[in-house]
Design a protein around this motif. Structure first.
Motif, mmCIF file in Angstrom:
data_model
loop_
_atom_site.group_PDB
_atom_site.id
_atom_site.type_symbol
_atom_site.label_atom_id
_atom_site.label_comp_id
_atom_site.label_asym_id
_atom_site.label_seq_id
_atom_site.Cartn_x
_atom_site.Cartn_y
_atom_site.Cartn_z
ATOM 1 N N HIS A 14 0.805 -1.219 0.000
ATOM 2 C CA HIS A 14 0.000 0.000 0.000
ATOM 3 C C HIS A 14 0.843 1.277 0.000
ATOM 4 N N LEU A 15 2.076 1.174 0.429
ATOM 5 C CA LEU A 15 2.871 2.379 0.664
ATOM 6 C C LEU A 15 4.068 2.543 -0.263
ATOM 7 N N ASP A 16 4.515 1.469 -0.874
ATOM 8 C CA ASP A 16 5.735 1.521 -1.681
ATOM 9 C C ASP A 16 5.479 1.286 -3.163
ATOM 10 N N ASN A 17 6.350 1.849 -3.968
ATOM 11 C CA ASN A 17 6.374 1.553 -5.397
ATOM 12 C C ASN A 17 7.318 0.359 -5.579
ATOM 13 N N TYR A 18 6.755 -0.788 -5.868
ATOM 14 C CA TYR A 18 7.518 -2.045 -5.953
ATOM 15 C C TYR A 18 8.753 -1.898 -6.848
ATOM 16 N N GLU A 19 8.572 -1.284 -8.031
ATOM 17 C CA GLU A 19 9.640 -1.215 -9.025
ATOM 18 C C GLU A 19 10.828 -0.375 -8.566
ATOM 19 N N GLU A 20 10.648 0.431 -7.549
ATOM 20 C CA GLU A 20 11.771 1.218 -7.036
ATOM 21 C C GLU A 20 12.711 0.360 -6.193
ATOM 22 N N HIS A 21 12.202 -0.752 -5.713
ATOM 23 C CA HIS A 21 12.975 -1.572 -4.780
ATOM 24 C C HIS A 21 13.380 -2.943 -5.316
ATOM 25 N N LEU A 22 12.574 -3.466 -6.229
ATOM 26 C CA LEU A 22 12.824 -4.828 -6.699
ATOM 27 C C LEU A 22 12.461 -4.944 -8.170
ATOM 28 N N LEU A 23 13.402 -5.436 -8.954
ATOM 29 C CA LEU A 23 13.187 -5.601 -10.390
ATOM 30 C C LEU A 23 12.827 -7.051 -10.680
ATOM 31 N N VAL A 24 11.685 -7.242 -11.323
ATOM 32 C CA VAL A 24 11.267 -8.589 -11.709
ATOM 33 C C VAL A 24 11.808 -8.867 -13.100
ATOM 34 N N ILE A 25 12.859 -9.688 -13.166
ATOM 35 C CA ILE A 25 13.402 -10.065 -14.467
ATOM 36 C C ILE A 25 12.427 -11.009 -15.156
ATOM 37 N N GLU A 26 11.915 -11.940 -14.387
ATOM 38 C CA GLU A 26 10.841 -12.823 -14.856
ATOM 39 C C GLU A 26 10.110 -13.348 -13.630
ATOM 40 N N ALA A 27 8.814 -13.035 -13.535
ATOM 41 C CA ALA A 27 8.030 -13.460 -12.372
ATOM 42 C C ALA A 27 8.070 -14.974 -12.243
ATOM 43 N N GLY A 28 8.378 -15.432 -11.048
ATOM 44 C CA GLY A 28 8.469 -16.868 -10.824
ATOM 45 C C GLY A 28 9.806 -17.447 -11.233
ATOM 46 N N LEU A 29 10.794 -16.580 -11.505
ATOM 47 C CA LEU A 29 12.115 -17.090 -11.857
ATOM 48 C C LEU A 29 13.227 -16.317 -11.162
ATOM 49 N N PHE A 30 13.329 -15.010 -11.481
ATOM 50 C CA PHE A 30 14.433 -14.277 -10.870
ATOM 51 C C PHE A 30 14.046 -12.836 -10.551
ATOM 52 N N TYR A 31 14.504 -12.385 -9.374
ATOM 53 C CA TYR A 31 14.212 -11.047 -8.870
ATOM 54 C C TYR A 31 15.529 -10.368 -8.513
ATOM 55 N N TYR A 32 15.686 -9.159 -8.983
ATOM 56 C CA TYR A 32 16.908 -8.423 -8.728
ATOM 57 C C TYR A 32 16.638 -7.247 -7.787
ATOM 58 N N PRO A 33 17.209 -7.267 -6.571
ATOM 59 C CA PRO A 33 16.981 -6.182 -5.609
ATOM 60 C C PRO A 33 17.722 -4.912 -5.991
ATOM 61 N N LEU A 34 16.979 -3.809 -6.082
ATOM 62 C CA LEU A 34 17.571 -2.518 -6.403
ATOM 63 C C LEU A 34 17.969 -1.763 -5.144
ATOM 64 N N LYS A 35 17.259 -2.057 -4.040
ATOM 65 C CA LYS A 35 17.511 -1.393 -2.770
ATOM 66 C C LYS A 35 17.406 -2.416 -1.635
ATOM 67 N N PRO A 36 17.892 -2.054 -0.440
ATOM 68 C CA PRO A 36 17.834 -2.990 0.694
ATOM 69 C C PRO A 36 16.433 -3.534 0.968
ATOM 70 N N LYS A 37 15.398 -2.709 0.785
ATOM 71 C CA LYS A 37 14.035 -3.163 1.035
ATOM 72 C C LYS A 37 13.646 -4.263 0.045
ATOM 73 N N GLY A 38 14.136 -4.163 -1.170
ATOM 74 C CA GLY A 38 13.881 -5.204 -2.162
ATOM 75 C C GLY A 38 14.573 -6.497 -1.787
ATOM 76 N N ARG A 39 15.799 -6.380 -1.311
ATOM 77 C CA ARG A 39 16.568 -7.562 -0.900
ATOM 78 C C ARG A 39 15.888 -8.247 0.286
ATOM 79 N N LYS A 40 15.365 -7.437 1.214
ATOM 80 C CA LYS A 40 14.687 -7.998 2.384
ATOM 81 C C LYS A 40 13.392 -8.678 1.979
ATOM 82 N N THR A 41 12.717 -8.156 0.965
ATOM 83 C CA THR A 41 11.481 -8.777 0.489
ATOM 84 C C THR A 41 11.772 -10.153 -0.088
ATOM 85 N N VAL A 42 12.860 -10.265 -0.838
ATOM 86 C CA VAL A 42 13.273 -11.561 -1.389
ATOM 87 C C VAL A 42 13.499 -12.557 -0.254
ATOM 88 N N GLU A 43 14.145 -12.084 0.805
ATOM 89 C CA GLU A 43 14.460 -12.951 1.945
ATOM 90 C C GLU A 43 13.206 -13.342 2.731
#
Length: 218
Positions: free
Chosen positions: A127-156
């Motif tokens: 509700h509060l964040d723009n997903y694409e600012e933090h995590l890049l979806v190279i292919e949904a269900g395959l690989f995610y590239y963290p752009l910022k620490p919040k994206g990396r934490k989401t992967v974890e």
């Protein structure tokens, strides 16, 4: 970012009644009298999200309960008072919901007033964040590239690395280490051209891992 649910007067009254009960806890969510609330939540977020999980970004065509869970962004067990808070709710795929479970997702200790400061959240808040600012979806269900620490934490927290195993090369230690090393390298690169080259290498490794797995199973 999502549009939070607006409850009907009947549902608001039911929520207030439930929260006023002496034995109200996070376990009250399982009470049968909350079925109308849950149905309203499901209907709203299925429509708003268009069948897309806010964490893994996979689109699931079915609205069957086997595939979806009502998601409490701050877990119910951490703050029962936020159990019905519209900005604390969404629908997530069963696997992301299960992986996330009751892990800590905020640095806020608030129990009565819902925290809306994005900096208080360790993961991407639907509700509060723009997903694409933090995590890049190279292919949904395959690989995610963290752009910022919040994206990396989401992967974890949401276990998005599980897709390596689903793709069939989770146990290919060599490929996994290369992908991990490339991810770390890319996170420190500011030049967009170089970053895109690294992302291309990551994608190629991911696809190679699937090919090798297929060949080994043939």
């Amino acid at each position: 970012m999502l549009t939070p649910i607006s409850y009907s007067k009947e549902n608001k009254d039911l929520i207030e009644l439930k929260k006023s009960e002496k034995d109200f806890t996070h376990k009250s969510w399982s009470n049968d009298d909350l079925t109308p609330i849950k149905e309203a939540i499901k209907k709203h977020y299925h429509k708003i999200q268009k069948g897309i999980c806010p964490y893994c970004k996979q689109q699931l065509k079915s609205d069957h309960g086997r595939y979806w869970d009502i998601e409490h962004i701050i877990p119910r067990s951490h703050a029962p008072n936020f159990m019905f808070e519209p900005k604390n709710l969404c629908m997530s795929c069963v696997e992301c919901n299960s992986e996330k479970s009751n892990k800590i997702v905020t640095s806020s200790s608030a129990k009565r007033t819902y925290p809306t400061d994005t900096q208080k959240y360790l993961i991407i808040h639907p509700h509060l964040d723009n997903y694409e600012e933090h995590l890049l979806v190279i292919e949904a269900g395959l690989f995610y590239y963290p752009l910022k620490p919040k994206g990396r934490k989401t992967v974890e927290v949401c276990g998005l690395s599980r897709f390596y195993e689903y793709a069939g090369f989770g146990n290919n230690e060599n490929i996994f280490k290369k992908i991990e090393a490339l991810s770390i390298a890319a996170s420190s690169v500011e030049d967009d051209t170089i970053k895109q080259e690294i992302l291309g290498q990551i994608t190629a490794l991911a696809l190679r891992g699937m090919v090798e797995n297929k060949q080994s199973n043939d």
